[in-house]
Design a protein around this motif. Structure first.
Motif, PDB file in Angstrom:
ATOM      1  N   ARG A  38       0.868  -1.185   0.000  1.00 17.23           N
ATOM      2  CA  ARG A  38       0.000   0.000   0.000  1.00 17.23           C
ATOM      3  C   ARG A  38       0.904   1.234   0.000  1.00 17.23           C
ATOM      4  O   ARG A  38       1.901   1.260   0.703  1.00 17.23           O
ATOM      5  N   ASP A  39       0.522   2.252  -0.735  1.00 20.75           N
ATOM      6  CA  ASP A  39       1.434   3.406  -0.844  1.00 20.75           C
ATOM      7  C   ASP A  39       1.710   4.082   0.503  1.00 20.75           C
ATOM      8  O   ASP A  39       2.824   4.510   0.761  1.00 20.75           O
ATOM      9  N   ASP A  40       0.699   4.126   1.370  1.00 22.11           N
ATOM     10  CA  ASP A  40       0.868   4.800   2.670  1.00 22.11           C
ATOM     11  C   ASP A  40       1.966   4.164   3.521  1.00 22.11           C
ATOM     12  O   ASP A  40       2.559   4.810   4.376  1.00 22.11           O
ATOM     13  N   ASP A  41       2.199   2.867   3.309  1.00 24.26           N
ATOM     14  CA  ASP A  41       3.167   2.147   4.143  1.00 24.26           C
ATOM     15  C   ASP A  41       4.600   2.299   3.639  1.00 24.26           C
ATOM     16  O   ASP A  41       5.550   1.961   4.351  1.00 24.26           O
ATOM     17  N   ILE A  42       4.751   2.792   2.407  1.00 22.33           N
ATOM     18  CA  ILE A  42       6.085   2.785   1.790  1.00 22.33           C
ATOM     19  C   ILE A  42       7.103   3.683   2.514  1.00 22.33           C
ATOM     20  O   ILE A  42       8.208   3.220   2.823  1.00 22.33           O
ATOM     21  N   PRO A  43       6.751   4.949   2.876  1.00 20.72           N
ATOM     22  CA  PRO A  43       7.774   5.753   3.579  1.00 20.72           C
ATOM     23  C   PRO A  43       8.245   5.096   4.877  1.00 20.72           C
ATOM     24  O   PRO A  43       9.447   5.123   5.185  1.00 20.72           O
ATOM     25  N   GLY A  44       7.341   4.481   5.614  1.00 26.73           N
ATOM     26  CA  GLY A  44       7.713   3.821   6.863  1.00 26.73           C
ATOM     27  C   GLY A  44       8.650   2.648   6.632  1.00 26.73           C
ATOM     28  O   GLY A  44       9.646   2.478   7.347  1.00 26.73           O
ATOM     29  N   TYR A  45       8.355   1.841   5.618  1.00 26.99           N
ATOM     30  CA  TYR A  45       9.234   0.701   5.319  1.00 26.99           C
ATOM     31  C   TYR A  45      10.612   1.170   4.866  1.00 26.99           C
ATOM     32  O   TYR A  45      11.616   0.525   5.162  1.00 26.99           O
ATOM     33  N   VAL A  46      10.642   2.285   4.136  1.00 23.39           N
ATOM     34  CA  VAL A  46      11.945   2.813   3.692  1.00 23.39           C
ATOM     35  C   VAL A  46      12.720   3.361   4.901  1.00 23.39           C
ATOM     36  O   VAL A  46      13.915   3.135   5.045  1.00 23.39           O
ATOM     37  N   GLU A  47      12.021   4.046   5.787  1.00 21.02           N
ATOM     38  CA  GLU A  47      12.693   4.554   6.994  1.00 21.02           C
ATOM     39  C   GLU A  47      13.265   3.392   7.829  1.00 21.02           C
ATOM     40  O   GLU A  47      14.401   3.443   8.296  1.00 21.02           O
ATOM     41  N   ASP A  48      12.462   2.345   7.992  1.00 20.08           N
ATOM     42  CA  ASP A  48      12.879   1.217   8.837  1.00 20.08           C
ATOM     43  C   ASP A  48      13.930   0.327   8.177  1.00 20.08           C
ATOM     44  O   ASP A  48      14.450  -0.578   8.813  1.00 20.08           O
ATOM     45  N   GLY A  49      14.173   0.529   6.880  1.00 19.43           N
ATOM     46  CA  GLY A  49      15.174  -0.280   6.208  1.00 19.43           C
ATOM     47  C   GLY A  49      14.638  -1.598   5.678  1.00 19.43           C
ATOM     48  O   GLY A  49      15.399  -2.430   5.196  1.00 19.43           O
TER      49      GLY A  49
END
Ligand code: ATP
Ligand code: MG
Length: 286
Positions: A52-63
């Motif tokens: 889901r697009d909303d989750d992408i920044p968080g996954y990128v931040e978390d590595g």
């Protein structure tokens, strides 16, 4: 083990097709669709995650992912400390405030003390604070545009591209607060191996984008007009000029930004150019 770049893409939505297309044009092959959640490229050291697009920044931040493609609206709204690597030029839209069509609008101060429904409380909150407007922000996750007609809010703040959704819900756009397009985001401080892969990918993306913005131009010109015509066709270095079999004529080849081409076309024709061909370019390497 050699590095594998993990890239998060929207599974299905307004970013997906153009994201998949971009990698295809970069010559990076992978399977997607049919409910797949991830896929390893067969010809580039990358693994793709479909989210889901909303989750992408968080996954990128978390590595969990090294890179991701999202709308700037989502990147800014989520406020995650990721870096914007490159703007991609697709999924262009704006975040706007809209009110019922029959209501007068004198300016943003009209929202003082009002209820506004939005999926973008942070972007809207920052904007209103900057304008010195105090309003009640109601966060809802979808179908924001029906809020006024069901009495939930007096205004909405939502994504607009053509404006037809607003129109069919009896709303009018009164203020644009943010302009967005798809961007490539990255986890800050990638290790050297992954950074090298990001650079490799970025080089391809820029070549694809440059090709899209430019055209290969071929035309015939009378020799006495060559100086005038070549001045209008600067090309990557300078135009290629070769003699035609017909005495007194030459063939001129050049690469031109498409906008520049349209701006110069009358002058090029007036100078005597004939048989003008405009040809798409697949890749352009600087
Ligand atoms: P998901 O199911 O992944 O959460 P979504 O419904 O939240 O998807 P989409 O509607 O697919 O999101 O939009 C994804 C992004 O595409 C938006 O955040 C925005 O940047 C951009 N976008 C939204 N609407 C449009 C539009 N009408 N035209 C162009 N781009 C748009
Ligand atoms: Mg979403």
């Amino acid at each position: 083990m050699a590095s594998l770049l993990r890239i998060a893409l929207q599974k299905s939505g307004r970013l997906s097709e153009d994201s998949y297309q971009l990698f295809k044009e970069c010559g990076i092959r992978f399977d997607y669709g049919t409910g797949k959640l991830k896929s390893v490229s067969s010809n580039f050291p990358a693994e793709f995650l479909f989210l889901r697009d909303d989750d992408i920044p968080g996954y990128v931040e978390d590595g969990v992912a090294d890179l991701g493609i999202v709308g700037e609206n989502v990147a800014v709204e989520t406020g995650r400390p990721v870096q914007t690597v490159h703007k991609l030029g697709f999924s262009k839209c704006r975040l706007s405030i809209a009110i019922p069509r029959g209501v007068d609008w004198a300016g943003i101060q009209d929202l003082q003390g009002k209820n506004i429904a939005t999926s973008y409380p942070n972007l809207l909150g920052t904007y209103l604070a900057g304008e010195g407007v105090q309003a009640e922000i109601h966060e809802i996750s979808g179908s924001v545009e029906i809020a006024p007609s069901i009495g939930l809010a007096e205004a909405v703040c939502d994504i607009v591209s053509s404006g037809s959704t607003l129109l069919s819900n009896g709303l009018k756009e009164v203020e644009t607060i943010f302009r967005s397009e798809a961007i490539l985001i990255a986890r800050p401080a990638l290790d050297a191996d992954k950074q090298a892969l990001v650079d490799k990918l970025l080089f391809r993306i820029k070549s694809v984008q440059a090709a899209k913005n430019n055209k290969y131009i071929v035309l015939n010109a009378p020799n006495d007009a060559l100086d005038q015509i070549t001045a209008l066709l600067p090309g990557m270095k300078s135009p290629t000029v070769t003699p035609l079999a017909t005495e007194g004529w030459s063939s001129v080849h050049s690469v031109l930004n498409e906008n520049e081409f349209w701006e110069n076309i009358e002058a090029i024709r007036a100078a005597g150019a004939e048989g003008i061909l405009v040809i798409p370019i697949e890749k352009m390497i600087y």
